[in-house]
Motif scaffolding. Sequence first.
Motif, short mmCIF file in Angstrom:
data_model
loop_
_atom_site.label_atom_id
_atom_site.label_comp_id
_atom_site.label_asym_id
_atom_site.label_seq_id
_atom_site.Cartn_x
_atom_site.Cartn_y
_atom_site.Cartn_z
N PRO A 149 0.81 -1.23 0.00
CA PRO A 149 0.00 0.00 0.00
C PRO A 149 0.84 1.28 0.00
CG PRO A 149 -0.95 -1.59 1.50
CD PRO A 149 0.40 -2.14 1.09
N TRP A 150 1.96 1.27 0.70
CA TRP A 150 2.83 2.44 0.70
C TRP A 150 3.34 2.72 -0.71
CZ3 TRP A 150 7.97 3.73 -0.24
CH2 TRP A 150 8.39 4.95 0.30
N PHE A 151 3.78 1.67 -1.38
CA PHE A 151 4.27 1.84 -2.75
C PHE A 151 3.14 2.20 -3.71
CE2 PHE A 151 7.71 -0.82 -0.99
CZ PHE A 151 8.78 0.00 -1.29
N LEU A 152 1.93 1.68 -3.47
CA LEU A 152 0.78 2.02 -4.30
C LEU A 152 0.50 3.52 -4.23
CD1 LEU A 152 -1.50 0.91 -6.13
CD2 LEU A 152 -2.86 0.59 -4.04
N GLU A 153 0.55 4.08 -3.03
CA GLU A 153 0.34 5.52 -2.88
C GLU A 153 1.43 6.31 -3.59
OE1 GLU A 153 -1.43 7.94 0.62
OE2 GLU A 153 0.71 7.63 1.08
N LYS A 154 2.68 5.91 -3.42
CA LYS A 154 3.80 6.63 -4.05
C LYS A 154 3.73 6.53 -5.57
CE LYS A 154 5.49 7.80 -0.16
NZ LYS A 154 4.92 9.02 0.36
N LEU A 155 3.35 5.38 -6.06
CA LEU A 155 3.29 5.15 -7.50
C LEU A 155 2.16 5.92 -8.18
CD1 LEU A 155 4.32 3.39 -9.93
CD2 LEU A 155 2.66 1.67 -9.20
N THR A 156 1.01 6.00 -7.50
CA THR A 156 -0.19 6.56 -8.13
C THR A 156 -0.52 7.98 -7.70
OG1 THR A 156 -1.61 5.70 -6.39
CG2 THR A 156 -1.23 4.27 -8.31
N GLY A 157 -0.06 8.38 -6.51
CA GLY A 157 -0.46 9.67 -5.97
C GLY A 157 -1.82 9.63 -5.28
N TRP A 158 -2.43 8.47 -5.23
CA TRP A 158 -3.73 8.32 -4.55
C TRP A 158 -3.51 8.31 -3.04
CZ3 TRP A 158 -4.75 3.22 -7.61
CH2 TRP A 158 -4.98 3.51 -8.95
N GLU A 159 -4.54 8.71 -2.30
CA GLU A 159 -4.50 8.51 -0.86
C GLU A 159 -4.80 7.04 -0.59
OE1 GLU A 159 -6.95 9.45 3.24
OE2 GLU A 159 -7.46 10.58 1.44
N VAL A 160 -3.91 6.37 0.06
CA VAL A 160 -4.08 4.95 0.37
C VAL A 160 -4.04 4.78 1.88
CG1 VAL A 160 -3.10 2.63 0.10
CG2 VAL A 160 -3.02 4.24 -1.82
#
Length: 165
Positions: free
Chosen positions: A3-14
Amino acid sequence: GYPWFLEKLTGWEVRNFGKSGYNATTYLNHYLAGHVDLTGADTVIIMLGTNGGLDPEEETQGNRDFRQLLSLCRRDAPAAQIYLCTPPHVTEDHFWSNCGYAPQVKKAVAYVRKIADEMDFPLIETALCPDFTAENEGVMQPNDGLHFGETGYKTLAKFIADALT
């Protein structure tokens, strides 16, 4: 985790409500105790099964608890799109300390596919991610053949982001 990488990759709030080591039953109890807040969520990603309890052929407490969890998520986040993820690859190589998880993960993958179809949830097939293979365990799951390292979590986040977009 991913999830941390998902937020960094997409810019979404995760918001990460995952609990390492939990199965459907322990996670349902965690959820019912109020430790998960889906308020305002537009997307919910659920990945459970690596730690056992899900079975496509026999009715288990884990199966019942998984279905209840999904129903609660639908109730608590009615506007959210809820995605199920199959558990990703785990080792079958006895060299790795966590080689014993493979049989239960195979059952969980089959069960998650089945329940996604039955309950009409979109499915992210992390079990089929081409980067998670026996040949890549030393890079993706370098600690024990089960838990991801940095490269594995980044890869998982990209695979999930691609599936969501």
